[in-house]
Design a protein around this motif. Structure first.
Motif, PDB file in Angstrom:
ATOM      1  N   LEU A   1       2.166  -3.574   2.348  1.00  0.00           N
ATOM      2  CA  LEU A   1       3.543  -3.478   1.858  1.00  0.00           C
ATOM      3  C   LEU A   1       3.611  -2.610   0.599  1.00  0.00           C
ATOM      4  CD1 LEU A   1       6.562  -4.433   2.051  1.00  0.00           C
ATOM      5  CD2 LEU A   1       5.948  -6.059   0.263  1.00  0.00           C
ATOM      6  N   SER A   2       2.713  -2.881  -0.350  1.00  0.00           N
ATOM      7  CA  SER A   2       2.760  -2.112  -1.592  1.00  0.00           C
ATOM      8  C   SER A   2       2.527  -0.626  -1.328  1.00  0.00           C
ATOM      9  CB  SER A   2       1.726  -2.627  -2.593  1.00  0.00           C
ATOM     10  OG  SER A   2       2.230  -3.772  -3.243  1.00  0.00           O
TER      11      SER A   2
ATOM     12  N   LYS B   1       3.103   0.998   1.434  1.00  0.00           N
ATOM     13  CA  LYS B   1       4.277   1.543   2.114  1.00  0.00           C
ATOM     14  C   LYS B   1       5.405   1.798   1.105  1.00  0.00           C
ATOM     15  CE  LYS B   1       7.487  -0.910   4.259  1.00  0.00           C
ATOM     16  NZ  LYS B   1       8.314  -1.664   5.196  1.00  0.00           N
ATOM     17  N   MET B   2       5.625   0.826   0.215  1.00  0.00           N
ATOM     18  CA  MET B   2       6.734   0.969  -0.730  1.00  0.00           C
ATOM     19  C   MET B   2       6.486   2.129  -1.693  1.00  0.00           C
ATOM     20  SD  MET B   2       8.852  -1.277   0.271  1.00  0.00           S
ATOM     21  CE  MET B   2      10.081  -1.473  -1.001  1.00  0.00           C
TER      22      MET B   2
END
Lengths: 619, 329
Positions: B107-108, B110-111
């Motif tokens: 997630l990190s 991707k963000m």
């Protein structure tokens, strides 16, 4: 280092402003005139000697800004020469702080706080009124929280010149007051009376941390000593460094800046660190919106904090301390500066304190407008004359801190607790409060409340009790929300009023005590507007170093705007899911606490309070 | 009478004496993605990952620079830690249990890619593009990108208050390209603020200190002093900032012009390693040629003399090799 400088030269006044801090240049290396007769071909004062003064960069920039109201390029060039710092780096540092201006501006600036506490007390109205009038030689700017929340709405006025003026003013009832204050030749004297207004409990029995505020003259060492001051330092010198650390460990004191790290363990680690020298730093860069406790401690009992930092230095074998006060606290900086000088004159700082052979001195440093410098490693960089960008941890400050040396860095309130602990003993101190949170605690109560101000209560009382002490919500209105712990803290609803104000109690409801902020919003508040301001605050104050925080805070603010206007991308549920993802990435991947907490208040509002009601599904 | 005692020297060594043995580096036990392993204690998590073929994305990291860990794309999860840790700078510690592909990590990453993709022009950053595909990043989630600002607008921004956005556009760093000299261009619309150019210009390579990060927050930018054009700054045109730029924000003017004209074609380019003809240091040059003309010069990162860094002559002084104009008499 071969540095290329501009051709822009400083004029006499600009050189004079710089020299007022650095003294006249002693060699061509440092911007002086080359005298081959005396200097010969070797530099008497060059290279390392000049570069080792880089930590004076911020004080010099302050001197120039104070004299001219902005930083002329010629002056910056001269600063580069004097400190042997590359011009590009001086520019990078100067553009980092919002109290410095790189473009010519009028000598006077009215900084209007439009942050949350002032916002609900009419700051926007002040701004729009100021929009309509013009004060000769003055301009005005919006400012993040000035730490005057108990006196909201507040302003800070700065006026450049030979004798620069900087003072705060609040509460502001009408703009005419600001204009009058700006034009008056001497600032309003701030005596015990004004302290008593900010500390409603002043003079009451049973107070510990704030027992002197509003009762004992803050600018008088004799008054402090007559009230029992410096007895703790004397006792500490008899106990020896190990004894002091033992008491602090026994007290279970944890840091009061927000992170709640055990103070004794920090001290122990630095005392044991092999590298020398050790430093001790007082973090007085209190900038968390809603927080003003450190300011009142410094304004009302400066010697108490200085005694605390002196004991910390003794316990950790530090010979030098730094007191870093935020730029928006002119009175606190002035009181601390005067107190340091008075203590030095009385032999309570300097060589051989109390005849014990212990040597310690403190340097006062002023921030220049950057919330991020309250982060400990950013604060180190700021003192060192670099951009206030946080460092990656580990290594931790107790191993690699200021100037790369083992460093104790403590919050003002933490240090104010030290004389108490030494005086009454660690075990007795630990008996106050609860088993998980020991000691007295300061709370900054502001917002919609009858008697806003600084309150001291032992850990363990409930939020309801504190609100009642402060007189409750004016007009008998209901409570819509409470912000606990500042902009980096959490919003909770009125259903949580019985939470005990302890670290463990607030943790149990998913909140935090943070820096001790308790800001109350009554049912008339526009919570969406408050959240937008919080988002804007983090965007403004992000240092810009790491991607999650630099861009995440921007995306968070944009998303709130879309939710408020109803022009969402995809469904409202998509936006709320995206808000969570942004928050998660900032929390997980940011370098420092600013980015890691930048979504806390906003996310907590969405999970507890439905701040921006949606269509049929609600939140 | 006995024979005289002659001193006989020891036989000449057939090879130079060996250096004293280095102490074996201390090994620490760590676990990466469930795989126990031993690595030297001086290693970073990134080195440990790469040693076993775990491909960890990086943008601000480069072997020849000090890690600054600002892009945060290399973050990994360490069991028991509150936050993720940057693999590029975090040293291994005994007992570390590292996850490089957990949900939090993905997630990190991707963000971070979405944040960059939605605010920066990544059209000349193929590496970042491939990461975007790998982590399924969708920068368009943040709305249409805001238009370019006029030249100099971003450079003049002061820290502190900004105008509240209406949310109709995603803020960007888009701005006109800066062309102020004959050798290279600065297209800060493509800048992800990885700090590499500042490091290469500073104490990691060139020690010229012509550029630094200025401003704060989203308005932070790479700048010369007072934002003067490069010819007025301390720049010595070594081009080492171009060599380390991961997104093409800093680019040879020749490359920039060919891209503008649509003639830049990497599939038609050859790379030839040679030695710089100018001085006696012997820097390895990699000549990038297209249609038999040199279009760009780099140096291999693993060249022992240069570590990827060059000076103005090696980097830009190649026109003499292809100048076909008749000499004037």
């Amino acid at each position: 280092m071969d540095i290329r400088f501009h051709e822009l030269e400083a004029d006499a006044a600009e050189r004079d402003a710089v020299d007022s801090v650095l003294g006249p240049p002693v060699s061509a290396w440092a911007g002086g005139i080359r005298d081959i007769e005396t200097e010969g071909h070797s530099a008497t004062f060059g290279g390392h000697a000049a570069r080792s003064q880089r930590d004076l960069l911020l004080p010099v920039l302050h001197a120039v800004q104070g004299r001219f109201g902005w930083l002329p390029p010629g002056a910056l060039n001269y600063i580069s020469r004097r400190l042997t710092v590359p011009p590009a780096e001086v520019f990078g540092v100067a553009t980092f702080y919002h109290l410095f201006s790189l473009t010519p501006s009028p000598p006077g600036v009215i900084h209007v706080c439009d942050d949350i506490a002032c916002r609900i007390k009419g700051a926007e109205r002040l701004c729009s009124e100021l929009e309509g009038i013009s004060v000769p030689q003055f301009t005005w700017k919006r400012s993040p929280c000035l730490g005057l929340c108990e006196r909201a709405p507040a302003v800070m006025v700065s006026q450049a010149g030979e004798n620069p003026r900087l003072f705060s003013h609040g509460p502001v009832v009408a703009t005419s007051e600001i204009v009058a204050a700006a034009n008056s030749t001497n600032g309003k004297p701030e005596g015990l009376e004004s302290l008593r207004r900010s500390v409603p409990q002043a003079g009451q029995e049973g107070l510990r941390l704030i027992r002197r505020i509003g009762r004992v003259q803050p600018d008088n060492l004799n008054a402090y000593q007559a009230d029992g001051g410096y007895a703790a330092l004397k006792k500490a010198l008899e106990m020896g460094p190990e004894g002091v650390i033992r008491e602090v460990l026994a007290s279970n004191l944890v840091g009061r800046g927000g992170a709640a790290f055990p103070t004794g363990r920090k001290w122990e680690a630095v005392a044991k660190a092999a590298a020398r020298p050790h430093y001790v730093v007082c973090n007085a860069d209190e900038s968390e919106p809603g927080t003003f406790k450190d300011r009142l401690l410094m304004e009302g009992d400066p010697f108490g904090v200085i005694e605390g930092i002196t004991i910390a230095a003794y316990a950790t074998a530090s010979e030098r301390g730094y007191f870093y006060v935020r730029g928006e606290y002119p009175l606190a900086a002035q009181r601390i500066g005067a107190a340091i000088e008075e203590a030095r004159a009385a032999g309570l700082l300097g060589e051989n304190i109390f005849g014990s052979g212990f040597a310690f001195d403190i340097e006062l440093r002023r921030g220049a407008g950057a919330y991020i410098c309250g982060e400990e490693t950013a604060l180190f960089n700021s003192i060192e004359g670099k951009r206030g960008e946080p460092r990656n941890k580990p290594p931790f400050p107790v191993h690699v801190g200021l100037f790369g040396k083992p460093t104790v860095i403590n919050n003002v309130e933490t240090l104010a607790n030290i004389p108490l602990i030494i005086a009454e003993g660690g075990a007795a101190y630990a008996g106050v409060g609860t088993s998980g949170s020991s000691g007295p605690k300061l709370f900054c109560v502001s917002g919609h409340i009858v008697r806003p101000g600084l309150y001291e209560i032992p850990f363990g009382r409930t939020l309801r009790e504190l609100i009642d002490m402060a007189g409750g919500v004016p007009g008998g209105k209901g409570i819509r929300a409470i912000l606990l712990g500042g902009a980096a803290g959490m919003f909770i609803g009125p259903d949580k009023l019985d939470v005990p104000l302890t670290f463990e109690g607030t943790r149990a409801i998913g909140a935090t005590l943070g820096s001790g902020v308790v800001m109350i919003f009554d049912e008339t508040v526009d919570l969406a507007d408050i959240l937008t301001r919080v988002a804007a605050f983090f965007r403004d104050e992000s240092c810009g170093q790491c991607v999650p925080c630099r861009v995440g805070t921007v995306r968070q603010e944009e998303l709130l705007s879309r939710l408020r206007s109803g022009r969402t991308i995809g469904s409202r549920a998509d936006e709320l899911a995206l808000l969570k993802e942004i928050g998660q990435a900032m929390r997980d991947a940011s370098i420092c606490g600013l980015g890691q907490t930048a979504s806390n208040a906003i996310e907590s509002a969405f999970s507890n309070l439905n701040p921006i009601p949606g269509g049929k599904n609600g939140a | 009478m006995s024979d005289p005692i002659w001193f006989t020297p020891p036989p000449r060594p057939s090879r130079p004496p060996e250096a004293p043995k280095k102490a074996e580096p201390k090994q620490v036990d760590i676990i990466i993605d469930g795989r126990p392993m031993q690595v030297p204690e001086a290693w970073t998590i990134l080195e440990a990952c790469r040693s076993i073929g775990v491909d960890t994305p990086t943008l601000c990291y480069l072997e020849n620079l000090t890690p600054v860990n600002v892009c945060r794309i290399c973050v990994v999860e360490i069991k028991g830690a509150r936050t993720l840790a940057p693999a590029c700078s975090r040293k291994v510690e005994p007992g570390m249990d590292i996850r490089t592909d957990s949900e939090r990590v993905r997630l990190s990453r991707k963000m971070v890619l979405e944040f960059l993709g939605s605010s920066v022009d990544l059209s000349t950053a193929p590496q970042a593009q491939s990461y975007m595909n790998r982590y399924d990043a969708h920068p368009e989630r943040y709305g249409p990108p805001a238009a370019s600002t006029v030249a100099g607008e971003r450079d003049a921004r002061e820290p502190g208050h900004h105008h509240t956005p209406d949310g109709s556009h995603a803020a960007t760093v888009h701005q006109p390209v800066k062309v102020d000299n004959d050798l290279y261009v600065r297209d800060y619309a493509k800048c992800i603020l990885c700090y590499k150019c500042v490091e290469a210009c500073g104490s990691d390579a060139q020690n010229t200190f012509a550029i630094a990060v200025a401003g704060r927050g989203f308005d932070a930018r790479i700048s010369t002093e007072a934002n003067v054009p490069l010819p007025d700054s301390a720049c010595v045109y070594c081009g080492n900032c171009i060599g380390v730029c991961p997104t093409g924000a800093l680019m040879f003017k020749s490359e920039h012009e060919m891209r503008e004209a649509g003639t830049w074609d990497e599939s038609k380019q050859h790379k030839t390693d040679t030695i710089c003809p100018y001085c006696g240091v012997g820097c390895t040059l990699t000549l990038h040629t297209q249609d038999n003309r040199i279009v760009k010069v780099t140096s291999p990162m693993d060249a022992s003399v240069t570590h990827g860094h060059l000076c103005i002559k090696g980097r830009f002084g190649f026109e003499f090799a292809q100048n076909t104009a008749e000499p004037k008499d």
